[in-house]
Write a protein that holds these residues in place. Sequence first.
Motif, short mmCIF file in Angstrom:
data_model
loop_
_atom_site.label_atom_id
_atom_site.label_comp_id
_atom_site.label_asym_id
_atom_site.label_seq_id
_atom_site.Cartn_x
_atom_site.Cartn_y
_atom_site.Cartn_z
N LEU A 6 5.88 51.50 36.22
CA LEU A 6 6.49 52.75 35.76
C LEU A 6 7.77 52.49 34.96
O LEU A 6 8.01 53.14 33.94
N ASN A 7 8.59 51.54 35.42
CA ASN A 7 9.83 51.20 34.71
C ASN A 7 9.55 50.63 33.32
O ASN A 7 10.36 50.80 32.41
N SER A 8 8.42 49.96 33.16
CA SER A 8 8.12 49.29 31.88
C SER A 8 8.02 50.28 30.71
O SER A 8 8.20 49.90 29.56
N PHE A 9 7.79 51.55 31.00
CA PHE A 9 7.68 52.56 29.95
C PHE A 9 9.05 53.07 29.50
O PHE A 9 9.16 53.70 28.46
N GLN A 10 10.07 52.83 30.31
CA GLN A 10 11.44 53.23 30.01
C GLN A 10 11.53 54.73 29.69
O GLN A 10 12.21 55.14 28.75
N ILE A 11 10.86 55.53 30.49
CA ILE A 11 10.84 56.99 30.30
C ILE A 11 11.37 57.70 31.54
O ILE A 11 12.15 58.65 31.44
N LEU A 12 10.96 57.23 32.70
CA LEU A 12 11.22 57.91 33.96
C LEU A 12 12.54 57.48 34.58
O LEU A 12 12.93 56.31 34.49
N THR A 13 13.19 58.42 35.24
CA THR A 13 14.43 58.12 35.95
C THR A 13 14.09 57.47 37.29
O THR A 13 12.97 57.62 37.79
N PRO A 14 15.04 56.79 37.91
CA PRO A 14 14.78 56.23 39.25
C PRO A 14 14.35 57.31 40.25
O PRO A 14 13.47 57.06 41.08
N ALA A 15 14.93 58.49 40.16
CA ALA A 15 14.55 59.57 41.07
C ALA A 15 13.11 60.02 40.83
O ALA A 15 12.37 60.32 41.78
N GLU A 16 12.68 60.05 39.58
CA GLU A 16 11.30 60.44 39.26
C GLU A 16 10.31 59.39 39.76
O GLU A 16 9.25 59.73 40.28
N ILE A 17 10.67 58.14 39.63
CA ILE A 17 9.81 57.07 40.13
C ILE A 17 9.70 57.14 41.65
O ILE A 17 8.61 57.02 42.21
N GLU A 18 10.81 57.39 42.30
CA GLU A 18 10.80 57.53 43.76
C GLU A 18 9.93 58.72 44.18
O GLU A 18 9.16 58.64 45.14
N GLN A 19 10.05 59.82 43.45
CA GLN A 19 9.23 61.00 43.71
C GLN A 19 7.74 60.65 43.60
O GLN A 19 6.93 61.05 44.43
N PHE A 20 7.38 59.89 42.56
CA PHE A 20 6.01 59.47 42.34
C PHE A 20 5.52 58.61 43.50
O PHE A 20 4.43 58.82 44.04
N ILE A 108 -0.18 65.19 40.05
CA ILE A 108 0.15 64.85 38.66
C ILE A 108 0.50 66.12 37.90
O ILE A 108 1.50 66.17 37.16
N ASP A 109 -0.30 67.16 38.08
CA ASP A 109 -0.03 68.44 37.41
C ASP A 109 1.33 69.00 37.81
O ASP A 109 2.08 69.48 36.96
N ARG A 110 1.66 68.91 39.10
CA ARG A 110 2.97 69.41 39.56
C ARG A 110 4.12 68.58 38.99
O ARG A 110 5.16 69.13 38.62
N LEU A 111 3.94 67.25 38.92
CA LEU A 111 4.99 66.40 38.34
C LEU A 111 5.28 66.82 36.90
O LEU A 111 6.43 66.90 36.49
N HIS A 116 9.92 67.01 31.59
CA HIS A 116 9.28 66.62 30.33
C HIS A 116 8.97 65.11 30.31
O HIS A 116 8.04 64.67 29.64
N ASN A 117 9.75 64.33 31.07
CA ASN A 117 9.50 62.88 31.14
C ASN A 117 8.08 62.60 31.62
O ASN A 117 7.43 61.67 31.12
N TRP A 118 7.59 63.38 32.58
CA TRP A 118 6.24 63.18 33.09
C TRP A 118 5.20 63.53 32.04
O TRP A 118 4.20 62.84 31.89
N VAL A 119 5.44 64.59 31.29
CA VAL A 119 4.51 64.97 30.22
C VAL A 119 4.44 63.83 29.21
O VAL A 119 3.35 63.42 28.80
#
Length: 188
Positions: A6-20, A108-111, A116-119
């Motif tokens: 997930l980090n390799s895309f450099q899009i998501l925040t640490p909090a978003e990754i933790e949520q995932f 996934i739909d809820r994320l 917008h980072n998830w989209v």
Amino acid sequence: MIKAFLNSFQILTPAEIEQFEKLLTIRHLKKGSFFISEGKYSKEVAFINSGILRSFFTPESGEEITYCITFPKALMAAYSALITGMPTMENIQVVADVELLIIQKHDIDRLQETSHNWVHFFKIIAEQQYLELEKRLFLFQKEKAKKRYIDLLENQPNYIQQIPLQFLASYLGITPRHLSRLRREIHL
């Protein structure tokens, strides 16, 4: 492994990754079992932590056609069925025992509704899937089986020996006998 992916895309925040990560469940499947079978509804996406999966369909001739082999550190789903909500026309089978991290489509739909980072992330995943499919199609149409086999050897040297001959031959679009000849020729 999933966090690095997930980090390799450099899009998501640490909090978003933790949520995932909190939405994931672990599933272990043994060789020969199925992640999804033809006619079923696709409602989840898997990240392959370890093992190998193959995607195949069975035409009227009854001979299974392997069109995709997926290795660790990749996402896997019956994508067209996941997108359309229709039953899948493919089978996804375990070639070598797998450990999967599973996320449900409704999660996934809820994320995607939360950021917008998830989209953006899932758009990139969809684009990558399309590019992989196109690359495979062009390679299949343009290159000879030997070149396709060498590419696979170069890109997945640690896993190639775990794939049964008949699945690998089907994936390359050749007979098992032809594949045996290619292997002898390449490994001389």
